[in-house]
Scaffold this motif. Sequence first.
Motif, mmCIF file in Angstrom:
data_model
loop_
_atom_site.group_PDB
_atom_site.id
_atom_site.type_symbol
_atom_site.label_atom_id
_atom_site.label_comp_id
_atom_site.label_asym_id
_atom_site.label_seq_id
_atom_site.Cartn_x
_atom_site.Cartn_y
_atom_site.Cartn_z
ATOM 1 N N GLU A 40 -0.687 7.359 -13.890
ATOM 2 C CA GLU A 40 0.362 7.696 -14.858
ATOM 3 C C GLU A 40 1.285 6.512 -15.103
ATOM 4 O OE1 GLU A 40 2.199 11.214 -13.231
ATOM 5 O OE2 GLU A 40 0.355 12.383 -13.490
ATOM 6 N N LEU A 41 1.442 5.662 -14.108
ATOM 7 C CA LEU A 41 2.280 4.467 -14.223
ATOM 8 C C LEU A 41 1.539 3.297 -14.871
ATOM 9 C CD1 LEU A 41 3.996 4.635 -10.725
ATOM 10 C CD2 LEU A 41 5.075 5.086 -12.950
ATOM 11 N N GLY A 42 0.273 3.503 -15.220
ATOM 12 C CA GLY A 42 -0.500 2.469 -15.891
ATOM 13 C C GLY A 42 -1.341 1.588 -14.984
ATOM 14 N N PHE A 43 -1.442 1.945 -13.719
ATOM 15 C CA PHE A 43 -2.278 1.189 -12.791
ATOM 16 C C PHE A 43 -3.709 1.709 -12.823
ATOM 17 C CE2 PHE A 43 1.916 0.530 -10.925
ATOM 18 C CZ PHE A 43 1.872 -0.794 -10.532
ATOM 19 N N LYS A 44 -4.657 0.815 -12.602
ATOM 20 C CA LYS A 44 -6.039 1.164 -12.316
ATOM 21 C C LYS A 44 -6.197 1.082 -10.798
ATOM 22 C CE LYS A 44 -7.350 1.091 -16.692
ATOM 23 N NZ LYS A 44 -7.579 2.317 -17.415
ATOM 24 N N ILE A 45 -7.243 1.711 -10.279
ATOM 25 C CA ILE A 45 -7.440 1.758 -8.833
ATOM 26 C C ILE A 45 -8.791 1.151 -8.474
ATOM 27 C CG2 ILE A 45 -7.652 3.279 -6.822
ATOM 28 C CD1 ILE A 45 -5.915 5.306 -8.506
ATOM 29 N N ILE A 46 -8.765 0.260 -7.479
ATOM 30 C CA ILE A 46 -9.975 -0.359 -6.944
ATOM 31 C C ILE A 46 -9.968 -0.204 -5.434
ATOM 32 C CG2 ILE A 46 -11.211 -2.541 -6.561
ATOM 33 C CD1 ILE A 46 -10.292 -3.460 -9.316
ATOM 34 N N ILE A 47 -11.107 0.189 -4.891
ATOM 35 C CA ILE A 47 -11.270 0.300 -3.443
ATOM 36 C C ILE A 47 -11.906 -0.994 -2.925
ATOM 37 C CG2 ILE A 47 -12.467 1.543 -1.587
ATOM 38 C CD1 ILE A 47 -12.403 4.031 -3.479
ATOM 39 N N VAL A 48 -11.339 -1.538 -1.849
ATOM 40 C CA VAL A 48 -11.885 -2.722 -1.177
ATOM 41 C C VAL A 48 -12.018 -2.389 0.305
ATOM 42 C CG1 VAL A 48 -11.141 -4.498 -2.816
ATOM 43 C CG2 VAL A 48 -9.545 -3.729 -1.094
ATOM 44 N N THR A 49 -13.242 -2.432 0.815
ATOM 45 C CA THR A 49 -13.475 -1.925 2.160
ATOM 46 C C THR A 49 -14.470 -2.771 2.944
ATOM 47 O OG1 THR A 49 -14.218 0.039 3.396
ATOM 48 C CG2 THR A 49 -15.176 -0.268 1.221
ATOM 49 N N ASN A 50 -14.115 -3.099 4.173
ATOM 50 C CA ASN A 50 -15.050 -3.741 5.103
ATOM 51 C C ASN A 50 -15.998 -2.667 5.632
ATOM 52 O OD1 ASN A 50 -13.723 -6.201 4.846
ATOM 53 N ND2 ASN A 50 -12.622 -6.019 6.783
ATOM 54 N N PHE A 159 6.166 -3.041 2.849
ATOM 55 C CA PHE A 159 6.583 -1.703 3.235
ATOM 56 C C PHE A 159 5.621 -1.159 4.289
ATOM 57 C CE2 PHE A 159 7.795 -2.293 -1.201
ATOM 58 C CZ PHE A 159 9.145 -1.963 -1.176
ATOM 59 N N ILE A 160 6.134 -0.341 5.210
ATOM 60 C CA ILE A 160 5.309 0.357 6.195
ATOM 61 C C ILE A 160 5.645 1.837 6.082
ATOM 62 C CG2 ILE A 160 4.743 0.646 8.636
ATOM 63 C CD1 ILE A 160 5.491 -2.316 9.030
ATOM 64 N N LEU A 161 4.612 2.643 5.810
ATOM 65 C CA LEU A 161 4.786 4.072 5.574
ATOM 66 C C LEU A 161 3.852 4.877 6.470
ATOM 67 C CD1 LEU A 161 4.722 3.914 1.667
ATOM 68 C CD2 LEU A 161 6.746 3.881 3.139
ATOM 69 N N ASN A 162 4.105 6.164 6.583
ATOM 70 C CA ASN A 162 3.233 7.010 7.391
ATOM 71 C C ASN A 162 1.859 7.188 6.760
ATOM 72 O OD1 ASN A 162 5.028 7.397 9.503
ATOM 73 N ND2 ASN A 162 5.994 9.137 8.504
ATOM 74 N N SER A 163 1.805 7.349 5.442
ATOM 75 C CA SER A 163 0.518 7.521 4.763
ATOM 76 C C SER A 163 0.655 7.184 3.290
ATOM 77 C CB SER A 163 -0.020 8.944 4.927
ATOM 78 O OG SER A 163 0.615 9.828 4.025
ATOM 79 N N ILE A 164 -0.476 7.169 2.598
ATOM 80 C CA ILE A 164 -0.499 6.862 1.170
ATOM 81 C C ILE A 164 0.356 7.855 0.384
ATOM 82 C CG2 ILE A 164 -2.623 8.174 0.753
ATOM 83 C CD1 ILE A 164 -3.356 5.983 -1.317
ATOM 84 N N SER A 165 0.512 9.079 0.859
ATOM 85 C CA SER A 165 1.300 10.060 0.121
ATOM 86 C C SER A 165 2.733 9.591 -0.092
ATOM 87 C CB SER A 165 1.284 11.422 0.821
ATOM 88 O OG SER A 165 1.915 11.338 2.078
ATOM 89 N N GLN A 166 3.276 8.828 0.842
ATOM 90 C CA GLN A 166 4.654 8.321 0.720
ATOM 91 C C GLN A 166 4.747 7.144 -0.256
ATOM 92 O OE1 GLN A 166 5.539 7.554 4.867
ATOM 93 N NE2 GLN A 166 6.855 9.359 4.919
ATOM 94 N N SER A 167 3.636 6.550 -0.629
ATOM 95 C CA SER A 167 3.684 5.401 -1.533
ATOM 96 C C SER A 167 4.195 5.788 -2.911
ATOM 97 C CB SER A 167 2.307 4.743 -1.638
ATOM 98 O OG SER A 167 1.377 5.633 -2.212
ATOM 99 N N LYS A 168 4.191 7.076 -3.218
ATOM 100 C CA LYS A 168 4.704 7.539 -4.509
ATOM 101 C C LYS A 168 6.188 7.250 -4.651
ATOM 102 C CE LYS A 168 3.677 11.875 -4.541
ATOM 103 N NZ LYS A 168 3.346 13.261 -4.841
ATOM 104 N N THR A 169 6.903 7.059 -3.520
ATOM 105 C CA THR A 169 8.324 6.735 -3.585
ATOM 106 C C THR A 169 8.567 5.230 -3.671
ATOM 107 O OG1 THR A 169 8.551 6.617 -1.171
ATOM 108 C CG2 THR A 169 8.881 8.781 -2.195
ATOM 109 N N ILE A 170 7.517 4.438 -3.504
ATOM 110 C CA ILE A 170 7.627 2.982 -3.519
ATOM 111 C C ILE A 170 7.082 2.404 -4.824
ATOM 112 C CG2 ILE A 170 6.898 0.838 -2.384
ATOM 113 C CD1 ILE A 170 8.806 2.537 -0.667
ATOM 114 N N ILE A 171 5.901 2.833 -5.212
ATOM 115 C CA ILE A 171 5.278 2.338 -6.439
ATOM 116 C C ILE A 171 5.753 3.243 -7.572
ATOM 117 C CG2 ILE A 171 3.114 1.839 -7.638
ATOM 118 C CD1 ILE A 171 1.802 1.469 -4.898
ATOM 119 N N LEU A 172 6.731 2.760 -8.303
ATOM 120 C CA LEU A 172 7.355 3.555 -9.368
ATOM 121 C C LEU A 172 7.172 2.922 -10.736
ATOM 122 C CD1 LEU A 172 10.670 4.302 -7.465
ATOM 123 C CD2 LEU A 172 8.757 5.853 -7.763
#
Length: 172
Positions: A40-50, A159-172
Motif C-alpha cells: 500500500e505504501l508503494g513498495f515491492k517485496i523480494i525474498i533473499v534467503t540463504n 531498528f530491532i523489533l520482536n517480529s515483522i508485524s511490528q515493522s508496520k510502525t517503522i516503515i510508513l
Amino acid sequence: MRIVFLDRDGVINQEKNYLYKIEDFIFIDGVFDACRQFQELGFKIIIVTNQSGIARGYYNADDFDKLNIWVLAQFKQQGVDILDVFYCPHTPEDDCECRKPKPGMLLSAQKKHNIAMQNSWMIGDKENDISAANKAGIKNTILVRSGHKINEKKSKAQFILNSISQSKTIIL
C-alpha cells in the motif's frame, strides 16, 4: 523502484533449520498484514534467503522450488505479490558472492529490477542480513527477534523489533 527485502526463515516463517517441507512451514503472525501495508505504501517485496541445506545435501533445488511455489501461492491468496525470490544454495565454506553477509543476492536483484537501494529496506533475523544490506547500499534495516538469537548491543541494524508485524510502525 523501492523494495522491502525479506529474509525467509525467522522473518516470514518460524525458524527451523534446513526447512524444505510444506508441512513444517509455519508463517510468523502478522507477516501478511505487514506485507500488505508495504504494498500500500508503494513498495515491492523480494525474498533473499540463504539455503545451504541444498549444498549440504539435506534437500535439493527441486525441493526448495516446490516449497517456494507453495509459499508464493500463500502470499498471493493473502493479497501479497512477491516480486522475486533470490536464494543462495551454497555453504559458508564455498565463499560465494551470493551468501549473506555478502551482498550478491541484493545486487543481483538491484540489477534485474532497477532498485533504488537508498529508498529500500531489509528485514532480517541475523546480523548477516543487515551486513549484506549495508554492503549493497541499504541503510534502512530492521532486525527481528523472531528467528536467531541476536546480540543487540553489537547490531548495526537501524531498528530491532520482536517480529515483522511490528515493522508496520517503522516503515510508513
